[in-house]
Scaffold this active site. Structure first.
Site, PDB file in Angstrom:
ATOM      1  N   ASP A 175       0.834  -1.203   0.000  1.00 41.97           N
ATOM      2  CA  ASP A 175       0.000   0.000   0.000  1.00 41.97           C
ATOM      3  C   ASP A 175       0.871   1.256   0.000  1.00 41.97           C
ATOM      4  OD1 ASP A 175      -2.345  -1.616   0.181  1.00 41.97           O
ATOM      5  OD2 ASP A 175      -1.912  -1.896   2.306  1.00 41.97           O
ATOM      6  N   HIS A 202      -5.205  -3.420   5.722  1.00 39.50           N
ATOM      7  CA  HIS A 202      -4.864  -3.765   4.344  1.00 39.50           C
ATOM      8  C   HIS A 202      -6.077  -4.334   3.606  1.00 39.50           C
ATOM      9  CE1 HIS A 202      -2.756  -5.092   0.812  1.00 39.50           C
ATOM     10  NE2 HIS A 202      -3.166  -6.331   1.014  1.00 39.50           N
TER      11      HIS A 202
HETATM   12  P1  NAI Z   1      -0.430 -18.268  -5.280  1.00 35.00           P
HETATM   13  O1  NAI Z   1      -1.623 -19.143  -5.291  1.00 35.00           O
HETATM   14  O2  NAI Z   1       0.253 -17.974  -6.560  1.00 35.00           O
HETATM   15  O3  NAI Z   1       0.661 -18.891  -4.295  1.00 35.00           O
HETATM   16  C1  NAI Z   1       0.349 -19.323  -3.016  1.00 35.00           C
HETATM   17  C2  NAI Z   1       1.300 -20.435  -2.648  1.00 35.00           C
HETATM   18  O4  NAI Z   1       0.964 -20.886  -1.335  1.00 35.00           O
HETATM   19  C3  NAI Z   1       1.210 -21.665  -3.580  1.00 35.00           C
HETATM   20  O5  NAI Z   1       2.490 -22.011  -4.063  1.00 35.00           O
HETATM   21  C4  NAI Z   1       0.626 -22.739  -2.676  1.00 35.00           C
HETATM   22  O6  NAI Z   1       1.116 -24.044  -2.978  1.00 35.00           O
HETATM   23  C5  NAI Z   1       1.127 -22.278  -1.316  1.00 35.00           C
HETATM   24  N1  NAI Z   1       0.395 -22.896  -0.214  1.00 35.00           N
HETATM   25  C6  NAI Z   1      -0.911 -23.222  -0.133  1.00 35.00           C
HETATM   26  N2  NAI Z   1      -1.161 -23.826   1.037  1.00 35.00           N
HETATM   27  C7  NAI Z   1       0.003 -23.878   1.709  1.00 35.00           C
HETATM   28  C8  NAI Z   1       0.389 -24.390   2.970  1.00 35.00           C
HETATM   29  N3  NAI Z   1      -0.491 -24.963   3.791  1.00 35.00           N
HETATM   30  N4  NAI Z   1       1.688 -24.260   3.333  1.00 35.00           N
HETATM   31  C9  NAI Z   1       2.578 -23.675   2.517  1.00 35.00           C
HETATM   32  N5  NAI Z   1       2.271 -23.176   1.316  1.00 35.00           N
HETATM   33  C10 NAI Z   1       0.997 -23.289   0.920  1.00 35.00           C
HETATM   34  O7  NAI Z   1      -0.856 -16.904  -4.533  1.00 35.00           O
HETATM   35  P2  NAI Z   1      -0.057 -15.505  -4.487  1.00 35.00           P
HETATM   36  O8  NAI Z   1      -0.486 -14.655  -5.613  1.00 35.00           O
HETATM   37  O9  NAI Z   1       1.384 -15.795  -4.307  1.00 35.00           O
HETATM   38  O10 NAI Z   1      -0.680 -14.859  -3.148  1.00 35.00           O
HETATM   39  C11 NAI Z   1      -0.426 -15.422  -1.893  1.00 35.00           C
HETATM   40  C12 NAI Z   1      -1.181 -14.667  -0.793  1.00 35.00           C
HETATM   41  O11 NAI Z   1      -0.699 -13.330  -0.676  1.00 35.00           O
HETATM   42  C13 NAI Z   1      -2.676 -14.552  -1.046  1.00 35.00           C
HETATM   43  O12 NAI Z   1      -3.361 -14.780   0.159  1.00 35.00           O
HETATM   44  C14 NAI Z   1      -2.850 -13.106  -1.464  1.00 35.00           C
HETATM   45  O13 NAI Z   1      -4.141 -12.620  -1.199  1.00 35.00           O
HETATM   46  C15 NAI Z   1      -1.813 -12.444  -0.598  1.00 35.00           C
HETATM   47  N6  NAI Z   1      -1.419 -11.100  -1.030  1.00 35.00           N
HETATM   48  C16 NAI Z   1      -1.123 -10.181  -0.062  1.00 35.00           C
HETATM   49  C17 NAI Z   1      -0.749  -8.905  -0.381  1.00 35.00           C
HETATM   50  C18 NAI Z   1      -0.409  -7.934   0.685  1.00 35.00           C
HETATM   51  O14 NAI Z   1      -0.232  -6.763   0.369  1.00 35.00           O
HETATM   52  N7  NAI Z   1      -0.276  -8.311   1.930  1.00 35.00           N
HETATM   53  C19 NAI Z   1      -0.680  -8.475  -1.786  1.00 35.00           C
HETATM   54  C20 NAI Z   1      -0.935  -9.522  -2.732  1.00 35.00           C
HETATM   55  C21 NAI Z   1      -1.313 -10.784  -2.349  1.00 35.00           C
END
Ligand code: NAI
Length: 338
Positions: A175, A202
């Site tokens: 942000d 957030h």
């Molecule tokens: P993605 O689906 O591409 O990757 C998520 C990864 O987590 C996958 O490789 C999956 O295998 C893994 N995963 C699932 N369950 C798991 C477990 N129990 N233990 C370990 N790994 C596990 O998703 P992406 O795009 O990487 O986003 C990840 C998270 O980050 C989402 O919740 C998203 O909303 C959040 N996010 C947060 C932001 C922030 O500003 N704080 C900004 C953008 C995304």
């Protein structure tokens, strides 16, 4: 394993020992969710960080491939792969900083809260591992909805008797990164010269940019204020819609996560005056958690700064933000307490 696997393994250990004995600081960092859209570029950028000596990449899929790939980069950090729940404890042992981007991202039409049911359980499991294996580690929590996952993590740590509020940080850096970029555009400046405090939480209206406190000191017309506030609050949705079903921000998020993790490592290293915004256990408002500027030190968020003077527009925004935040925090707390 290929025939030379043992040799490679012993070389890698030799290098790890050499690195451990070597001069200068080096921290052990674990990334949980390292094979994901955020996890992969985040792992790559952390491999480039000179403060990292050992990098543990954990996920439930694909970490051997990501690790093999990243381990060929000729930077100092030694990279190790951990795959599946059985290796979670090994991934966390002796770690100084844990970064968590594990969990599902948004698709068009979804709010961050729609992710709650899946991600809450993932965050609980990972935090139980942290409480058991590296209770003194600094935790950078990225998984959404951050407004609820941080309270979930806190409750898990409280249950385990390991909770240290200074060491749990919800990552709201994206942000700030977006705010700096959009404000710089309006001011016609280089984004590197701009510093916008973003407080609250957030998600949507809980993201509260304090445009009255922008550095360098600047004034905005009411139209500019409306445009900037809305664009900063909806920056995530802008990316979700442009990706049209392929996920949410990953590359800018990895950049922001590394910027924040680097600040945490500099704090751990004893550097002075490291200040960033984060969503933390806080007494800045009547809510138990709130994002504001914090000073990062050897123990995590060692000082939490008050919001400073707000204008009328920001005071109204703060009231809206607090209302939504209170519900999201409560939802996280009850998930563990129920
Ligand atoms: P993605 O689906 O591409 O990757 C998520 C990864 O987590 C996958 O490789 C999956 O295998 C893994 N995963 C699932 N369950 C798991 C477990 N129990 N233990 C370990 N790994 C596990 O998703 P992406 O795009 O990487 O986003 C990840 C998270 O980050 C989402 O919740 C998203 O909303 C959040 N996010 C947060 C932001 C922030 O500003 N704080 C900004 C953008 C995304």
């Amino acid at each position: 394993h290929p025939p030379n696997f043992q040799m490679e393994e012993s070389f890698s250990l030799r290098r790890e020992n050499c690195r451990a004995k070597g001069a200068g600081p080096g921290f052990k960092v674990a990334i949980l969710g390292a094979a994901g859209g955020i996890g992969q570029p985040l792992s790559m950028l952390m491999k480039m960080n000179p403060l990292v000596s050992v990098l543990h990449l954990y996920d439930v899929v694909n970490t051997p491939g990501v690790t093999a790939d990243i381990s060929h980069m000729d930077t100092g950090a030694v990279v190790r792969s951990f795959l599946g729940q059985k290796q979670l404890e090994d991934a966390l042992s002796g770690v100084d900083l844990v970064i968590i981007p594990a969990g599902v991202p948004r698709k068009p039409g979804m709010t961050r809260d729609d992710l709650f049911n899946i991600n809450a359980g993932i965050v609980r499991t990972l935090c139980e591992g942290i409480a058991k294996c590296c209770p003194r580690a600094i935790v950078n929590l990225i998984s959404n909805p951050v407004n609820s996952t941080v309270p979930i993590a806190a409750e898990v740590f409280k249950k385990a008797g390991t909770y240290d509020p200074k060491r749990l940080l919800g990552v709201t850096m994206l942000d700030v990164v977006r705010a700096n970029t959009f404000v710089a555009e309006v001011l016609g400046l280089d984004p590197r010269q701009v510093d916008v405090p973003v407080v609250g939480g957030h998600a949507g209206v809980t993201i509260l940019p304090l445009l009255s406190q922008v550095k360098p000191p600047s004034t905005f017309t009411p139209q500019e204020t409306d445009y900037l506030t809305a664009r900063i609050q909806n920056g995530g949705t802008e990316v979700v819609e442009a990706k049209a079903g392929a996920g949410s921000a990953t590359l800018s998020m990895a950049y922001a996560a590394v910027k924040f993790a680097d600040a945490c490592l500099r704090g751990l290293n004893g550097d002075q005056g490291v200040i960033e915004c984060a969503f933390v256990d806080s007494q800045v408002t009547e809510l138990p958690f709130f994002a504001s500027k914090v000073r990062l030190g050897r123990n995590g968020a060692e000082e939490i700064f008050p919001l400073g003077p707000l204008n009328e527009y920001e005071r109204a925004g703060l009231e809206k933000a607090k209302k939504e935040l209170a519900e999201s925090i409560q939802k996280g707390v009850s998930f563990i307490k129920k």
